[in-house]
Scaffold this active site. Structure first.
Site, PDB file in Angstrom:
ATOM      1  N   SER A   1      -0.753 -11.774  -2.349  1.00 15.47           N
ATOM      2  CA  SER A   1      -1.279 -11.731  -0.978  1.00 15.47           C
ATOM      3  C   SER A   1      -2.717 -11.238  -1.054  1.00 15.47           C
ATOM      4  O   SER A   1      -3.072 -10.172  -0.576  1.00 15.47           O
ATOM      5  CB  SER A   1      -0.428 -10.811  -0.102  1.00 15.47           C
ATOM      6  OG  SER A   1      -0.473  -9.480  -0.556  1.00 15.47           O
TER       7      SER A   1
ATOM      8  N   HIS B   1       5.849 -11.848  -1.218  1.00 17.65           N
ATOM      9  CA  HIS B   1       6.435 -11.374  -2.481  1.00 17.65           C
ATOM     10  C   HIS B   1       7.883 -11.811  -2.690  1.00 17.65           C
ATOM     11  O   HIS B   1       8.454 -11.555  -3.739  1.00 17.65           O
ATOM     12  CB  HIS B   1       6.342  -9.846  -2.576  1.00 17.65           C
ATOM     13  CG  HIS B   1       4.935  -9.350  -2.721  1.00 17.65           C
ATOM     14  ND1 HIS B   1       4.601  -8.025  -2.701  1.00 17.65           N
ATOM     15  CD2 HIS B   1       3.761 -10.024  -2.903  1.00 17.65           C
ATOM     16  CE1 HIS B   1       3.279  -7.897  -2.848  1.00 17.65           C
ATOM     17  NE2 HIS B   1       2.762  -9.089  -2.968  1.00 17.65           N
TER      18      HIS B   1
ATOM     19  N   GLU C   1       6.100  -4.943   2.626  1.00 20.97           N
ATOM     20  CA  GLU C   1       6.607  -3.808   1.844  1.00 20.97           C
ATOM     21  C   GLU C   1       7.036  -2.658   2.747  1.00 20.97           C
ATOM     22  O   GLU C   1       6.286  -2.270   3.639  1.00 20.97           O
ATOM     23  CB  GLU C   1       5.511  -3.269   0.895  1.00 20.97           C
ATOM     24  CG  GLU C   1       5.002  -4.298  -0.086  1.00 20.97           C
ATOM     25  CD  GLU C   1       3.739  -3.864  -0.833  1.00 20.97           C
ATOM     26  OE1 GLU C   1       3.497  -2.647  -0.969  1.00 20.97           O
ATOM     27  OE2 GLU C   1       2.993  -4.760  -1.269  1.00 20.97           O
TER      28      GLU C   1
ATOM     29  N   GLU D   1       7.811  -7.211  -7.116  1.00 16.30           N
ATOM     30  CA  GLU D   1       7.559  -5.868  -7.647  1.00 16.30           C
ATOM     31  C   GLU D   1       8.843  -5.097  -7.946  1.00 16.30           C
ATOM     32  O   GLU D   1       8.798  -3.904  -8.247  1.00 16.30           O
ATOM     33  CB  GLU D   1       6.696  -5.071  -6.655  1.00 16.30           C
ATOM     34  CG  GLU D   1       5.321  -5.679  -6.451  1.00 16.30           C
ATOM     35  CD  GLU D   1       4.488  -4.942  -5.414  1.00 16.30           C
ATOM     36  OE1 GLU D   1       4.956  -3.917  -4.873  1.00 16.30           O
ATOM     37  OE2 GLU D   1       3.369  -5.404  -5.145  1.00 16.30           O
TER      38      GLU D   1
ATOM     39  N   ASP E   1       3.518  -1.716   4.049  1.00 19.66           N
ATOM     40  CA  ASP E   1       2.363  -2.596   3.892  1.00 19.66           C
ATOM     41  C   ASP E   1       2.710  -3.863   4.646  1.00 19.66           C
ATOM     42  O   ASP E   1       3.578  -4.632   4.212  1.00 19.66           O
ATOM     43  CB  ASP E   1       2.068  -2.902   2.424  1.00 19.66           C
ATOM     44  CG  ASP E   1       0.865  -3.840   2.274  1.00 19.66           C
ATOM     45  OD1 ASP E   1       0.254  -4.200   3.315  1.00 19.66           O
ATOM     46  OD2 ASP E   1       0.531  -4.208   1.137  1.00 19.66           O
TER      47      ASP E   1
ATOM     48  N   GLU F   1      -0.184   0.176   6.003  1.00 18.67           N
ATOM     49  CA  GLU F   1      -1.277  -0.569   5.366  1.00 18.67           C
ATOM     50  C   GLU F   1      -1.407  -1.950   6.000  1.00 18.67           C
ATOM     51  O   GLU F   1      -0.398  -2.592   6.306  1.00 18.67           O
ATOM     52  CB  GLU F   1      -0.941  -0.689   3.866  1.00 18.67           C
ATOM     53  CG  GLU F   1      -1.935  -1.473   3.030  1.00 18.67           C
ATOM     54  CD  GLU F   1      -1.470  -1.533   1.572  1.00 18.67           C
ATOM     55  OE1 GLU F   1      -0.840  -0.559   1.095  1.00 18.67           O
ATOM     56  OE2 GLU F   1      -1.721  -2.548   0.909  1.00 18.67           O
TER      57      GLU F   1
ATOM     58  N   ASP G   1      -6.391  -2.574   3.051  1.00 20.32           N
ATOM     59  CA  ASP G   1      -6.340  -3.205   1.721  1.00 20.32           C
ATOM     60  C   ASP G   1      -7.158  -4.493   1.788  1.00 20.32           C
ATOM     61  O   ASP G   1      -8.326  -4.518   1.391  1.00 20.32           O
ATOM     62  CB  ASP G   1      -4.874  -3.452   1.346  1.00 20.32           C
ATOM     63  CG  ASP G   1      -4.695  -4.340   0.125  1.00 20.32           C
ATOM     64  OD1 ASP G   1      -5.669  -4.566  -0.609  1.00 20.32           O
ATOM     65  OD2 ASP G   1      -3.564  -4.827  -0.113  1.00 20.32           O
TER      66      ASP G   1
ATOM     67  N   LYS H   1      -8.015  -1.199  -5.467  1.00 21.71           N
ATOM     68  CA  LYS H   1      -7.520  -2.074  -6.525  1.00 21.71           C
ATOM     69  C   LYS H   1      -8.720  -2.496  -7.364  1.00 21.71           C
ATOM     70  O   LYS H   1      -9.540  -3.303  -6.907  1.00 21.71           O
ATOM     71  CB  LYS H   1      -6.878  -3.315  -5.903  1.00 21.71           C
ATOM     72  CG  LYS H   1      -5.578  -3.072  -5.142  1.00 21.71           C
ATOM     73  CD  LYS H   1      -5.200  -4.305  -4.330  1.00 21.71           C
ATOM     74  CE  LYS H   1      -3.761  -4.264  -3.834  1.00 21.71           C
ATOM     75  NZ  LYS H   1      -3.501  -5.350  -2.839  1.00 21.71           N
TER      76      LYS H   1
ATOM     77  N   HIS I   1      -1.543  -0.819  -7.728  1.00 17.60           N
ATOM     78  CA  HIS I   1      -1.204  -1.957  -8.590  1.00 17.60           C
ATOM     79  C   HIS I   1      -1.383  -3.259  -7.807  1.00 17.60           C
ATOM     80  O   HIS I   1      -1.727  -3.255  -6.631  1.00 17.60           O
ATOM     81  CB  HIS I   1       0.254  -1.836  -9.057  1.00 17.60           C
ATOM     82  CG  HIS I   1       1.264  -1.928  -7.939  1.00 17.60           C
ATOM     83  ND1 HIS I   1       2.622  -2.037  -8.162  1.00 17.60           N
ATOM     84  CD2 HIS I   1       1.134  -1.930  -6.578  1.00 17.60           C
ATOM     85  CE1 HIS I   1       3.260  -2.101  -7.020  1.00 17.60           C
ATOM     86  NE2 HIS I   1       2.398  -2.039  -6.043  1.00 17.60           N
TER      87      HIS I   1
ATOM     88  N   LYS J   1      -0.025   3.759  -5.334  1.00 17.45           N
ATOM     89  CA  LYS J   1       1.035   2.811  -4.977  1.00 17.45           C
ATOM     90  C   LYS J   1       1.269   1.938  -6.191  1.00 17.45           C
ATOM     91  O   LYS J   1       0.439   1.088  -6.515  1.00 17.45           O
ATOM     92  CB  LYS J   1       0.591   1.971  -3.772  1.00 17.45           C
ATOM     93  CG  LYS J   1       1.659   1.029  -3.264  1.00 17.45           C
ATOM     94  CD  LYS J   1       1.229   0.312  -1.986  1.00 17.45           C
ATOM     95  CE  LYS J   1       0.634  -1.030  -2.272  1.00 17.45           C
ATOM     96  NZ  LYS J   1       0.678  -1.969  -1.122  1.00 17.45           N
TER      97      LYS J   1
END
Ligand code: PGA
Ligand code: ZN
Length: 397
Positions: free
Chosen positions: A40, A144, A153, A194, A230, A272, A299, A324, A352, A375
């Site tokens: 994403s 994801h 998330e 993940e 998130d 997030e 993000d 990131k 990550h 995270k």
């Protein structure tokens, strides 16, 4: 002095090719690091090239500017050489994947020359002893996982944990508890990229399950475990609306109301990307409403870029930024974003990507740069690599 830079294709956790770099120095220092990869991804991120292309281009343009030219221990010079070799604003020539792998490998070689752990090299002698609280992805969907929640998330947030180690185990226990709850409910327990559970349930039910699991595990362990999200809302945003499969779409105003209501209802510690990646104003409205008690984190909004962060600071868009390194291409740029944020009370969450390797650099970056949060998942091997490294760092420091 750097004497060799080797680049190769290695596997990431999704089975895709990514770039790994080895940096060797004259005095016998060695560092190895690999680039992660997002699914994403933010529209304004530095450019990831196909691994083969990134490697070929970096060999041609970047390696000659590093070998025999720059000290691995001088991270600013290494990263300036990468920018000069690339010559674009967004690493579209050598690839942010080559850039970040070389940047991180050089940092490790620099630490090796000093005989210091990486977090110490990055943070310096006067580094404090702050450790990041790990946010652990326990349920998710979005980009994801197929046939799972709309929200990307749901993150366990062990805000009351007395140590990193206890926080890491708390997140794993929440993950396990959710597995049991799903089994009791007879819901198939698929997993996303993940390693978070990716059950075919609606967001409302996921909120209930995560609330139950974090509360139960928190009661058992005797410290507060909150949770957060998130939303990766840029991925939901189409034609001015937030699209929720199986529910009505939400306008921007409705999205802000919805998030504020969920923050209140579940006393969430963290949200997030609740809004589109270009809507600094809507972010500011939400931060104004709930930012006194909850971290509102950008993000895709900031993509670890100091210019975008400065816009967010000017507009009051958030009180937190996701960091990131591969979004911006070098460790120096990532540290600049952490430091700009810190000067303005913006809390950093070192992160990550959904595609990862065994590389542990971000654990050292979070400690070295005194980021308050990290995270990096909960249980999958490429996630535990970072979490276990944090446990080791906590023991040393
Ligand atoms: P990504 O997701 O690595 O797929 O971009 C992680 C995130 O959105 O934080
Ligand atoms: Zn995100």
């Amino acid at each position: 002095l750097i004497t060799d830079v080797r680049l190769r294709r290695v596997l990431d956790s999704r089975g895709n090719a990514t770039v790994e770099a080895d940096v060797t120095t004259e005095s016998g220092g060695f560092g190895r690091a690999a680039a992660p990869s997002g699914a994403s991804t933010g529209e304004h991120e530095a450019i990831e090239l196909p691994a083969n292309e990134a490697i070929a281009s970096a060999r041609e343009h970047a390696v000659p500017r590093l070998v025999g030219e720059v000290y691995a221990g001088n991270q600013r010079e290494v990263d300036a050489a990468l920018h000069a070799a690339d010559g674009t604003e967004n690493f579209s020539e050598i690839g942010a994947n080559s850039a970040v792998a070389i940047s991180m490998a050089a940092a490790k070689a620099g630490a090796d020359v000093l005989g210091a752990p990486l977090y110490q090299h990055l943070g310096g002698t006067f580094r404090g002893d702050q450790f990041p609280t790990p946010l652990g992805n326990v349920v998710g969907g979005g980009e994801h996982a197929e046939e799972a929640t709309n929200i990307q998330e749901f993150l366990s947030a062990p805000v009351g944990a007395p140590s990193v180690t206890e926080a890491v185990f708390a997140n794993a226990q929440v993950h396990a508890r959710i597995g049991e709850i799903l089994e009791e409910k007879g819901v198939p327990a698929n997993k996303g990229d993940e390693g978070a559970w990716a059950p075919p349930i609606g967001d409302d039910e996921a909120f209930e399950i995560v609330d139950q699991a974090t509360t139960e595990v928190g009661d058992e362990l005797g410290f507060e475990i909150s949770f957060g999200l998130d939303m990766a809302a840029a991925e939901m945003y189409e034609d001015g609306e937030y699209v929720y499969e199986g529910e009505d779409n939400r306008s921007t105003a409705e999205q802000i109301d919805y998030v504020a209501e969920m923050v209140d209802e579940y006393d969430m510690a963290y949200v997030e990307d609740p809004l589109d990646e270009n809507d600094f104003e809507a972010f500011a409205e939400l931060t104004d409403r709930v930012g006194d008690r909850t971290l509102i984190c950008g993000d895709d909004l900031y993509v670890t870029n100091v210019e975008r962060l400065q816009e967010g600071i000017d507009k009051g868009s958030s009180n937190s930024i996701l960091i990131k390194p591969n979004q911006i291409g070098t460790l120096s740029d990532a540290v600049d974003a952490i430091e700009l944020g810190a000067r303005h009370g913006i809390q950093s969450v070192v992160s990550h990507r959904s595609g990862e390797t065994e590389d542990t650099t971000i654990a050292h970056l979070a400690v070295g740069a005194a980021a308050p949060y990290i995270k990096t998942g909960t249980v999958a091997g490429e996630r535990t690599a970072k979490l276990n490294e944090l446990i080791r760092i906590e023991e040393q420091a």
